[in-house]
Enzyme design. Sequence first.
Site, PDB file in Angstrom:
ATOM      1  N   LYS A   1      11.767 -37.188 -44.967  1.00  0.00           N
ATOM      2  CA  LYS A   1      11.859 -38.482 -45.378  1.00  0.00           C
ATOM      3  C   LYS A   1      11.021 -38.924 -46.500  1.00  0.00           C
ATOM      4  CE  LYS A   1       9.050 -38.370 -39.972  1.00  0.00           C
ATOM      5  NZ  LYS A   1       8.643 -38.806 -39.815  1.00  0.00           N
TER       6      LYS A   1
ATOM      7  N   HIS B   1      16.216 -44.147 -37.112  1.00  0.00           N
ATOM      8  CA  HIS B   1      14.710 -43.649 -36.576  1.00  0.00           C
ATOM      9  C   HIS B   1      13.729 -44.589 -36.247  1.00  0.00           C
ATOM     10  CE1 HIS B   1      11.179 -41.493 -37.308  1.00  0.00           C
ATOM     11  NE2 HIS B   1      11.275 -40.775 -37.786  1.00  0.00           N
TER      12      HIS B   1
ATOM     13  N   GLU C   1      10.867 -45.012 -37.814  1.00  0.00           N
ATOM     14  CA  GLU C   1      11.040 -46.003 -38.877  1.00  0.00           C
ATOM     15  C   GLU C   1      11.630 -47.275 -38.965  1.00  0.00           C
ATOM     16  OE1 GLU C   1       9.449 -42.049 -40.796  1.00  0.00           O
ATOM     17  OE2 GLU C   1       7.948 -41.555 -38.857  1.00  0.00           O
TER      18      GLU C   1
ATOM     19  N   GLY D   1       4.330 -37.721 -36.102  1.00  0.00           N
ATOM     20  CA  GLY D   1       3.354 -38.015 -37.046  1.00  0.00           C
ATOM     21  C   GLY D   1       1.543 -38.101 -36.593  1.00  0.00           C
TER      22      GLY D   1
ATOM     23  N   SER E   1       5.769 -34.492 -34.416  1.00  0.00           N
ATOM     24  CA  SER E   1       4.997 -32.904 -34.205  1.00  0.00           C
ATOM     25  C   SER E   1       5.349 -32.197 -33.231  1.00  0.00           C
ATOM     26  CB  SER E   1       3.676 -33.564 -33.409  1.00  0.00           C
ATOM     27  OG  SER E   1       3.452 -34.862 -33.721  1.00  0.00           O
TER      28      SER E   1
HETATM   29  P1  PGA Z   1       6.954 -35.695 -37.055  1.00  0.00           P
HETATM   30  O1  PGA Z   1       8.115 -36.706 -37.404  1.00  0.00           O
HETATM   31  O2  PGA Z   1       7.865 -34.073 -36.456  1.00  0.00           O
HETATM   32  O3  PGA Z   1       6.489 -35.835 -38.362  1.00  0.00           O
HETATM   33  O4  PGA Z   1       6.280 -35.910 -36.137  1.00  0.00           O
HETATM   34  C1  PGA Z   1       9.717 -36.397 -36.359  1.00  0.00           C
HETATM   35  C2  PGA Z   1      10.499 -37.266 -37.195  1.00  0.00           C
HETATM   36  O5  PGA Z   1      10.071 -38.331 -37.243  1.00  0.00           O
HETATM   37  O6  PGA Z   1      12.074 -37.325 -36.775  1.00  0.00           O
END
Ligand code: PGA
Length: 255
Positions: free
Chosen positions: A11, A99, A101, A177, A217
């Site tokens: 990210k 993604h 996001e 996250g 996660s």
């Molecule tokens: P994370 O993110 O492992 O921090 O939960 C995964 C991702 O967004 O690809």
Amino acid sequence: MRKKIIAGNWKMNADKDEALALVNGILAQYDDYNLSDTKIVVVASPFPYIHYCSSMFAKYPNMFAAAQNCSEHEQGAYTGEVSAKIIASLEVKYVIIGHSERRQYFHETNEVLLQKIHQAQKKDLIPVFCCGEPLEIREQNEHFNFIKAQLEECIFQLSENELKNTVIAYEPIWAIGTGKTASPEQAQEVHAFIRNEIAEKYDKEIAEQISILYGGSVNAKNAEELFACKDIDGGLVGGASLKADEFAAIIKSMK
Ligand code: PGA
């Protein structure tokens, strides 16, 4: 045999010194990863480091650099954007598309994501297409319909050949996250559902060839159990990919 893929998604993290240290830390344990044509590692760094990553990985078989996004446009006056052509010219092989996001903060729709996938594939980049439901959809037990719509509006528009060159990542938004991982049973259930949808839309043989990664996660503690599931072909790892030792441990937990 479909590929097992451990992908790190940095990210918008790591300054230059941190990025160099991270790459070197990951490569320091390369000999323990037992990579092959069917077990590979992909690292999606921020754009400024992708060429550094791809040059470093060129000396390490089955390690690949990825971009976290690409433009839906081929080239031209799109200040601040990066095209698939630019990415591919830096010996990068993968690009994360859609993604959550990007969907949430940059309002990327399935229609735009399909254009991005086409741009990527025109340049022989392999898209890692992300799908997954928010918490309220899961709570209403509507997640299968939600994911099906994401697939139908986007990657199910691809030809058989295009789909074969696509990786899917199932990332439930409530698990990203948050430290709240989907249980192996919850993840496996959705992965099997996605594979079955592919079999119905295309055919069973194609469905068996597509790598479906779990994201949300993933860490050194839960990776092995997740990766042991029949339809989970690897992970898309965010936070835990920023620590070389933890990412290395995740890679090693893929059998
Ligand atoms: P994370 O993110 O492992 O921090 O939960 C995964 C991702 O967004 O690809």
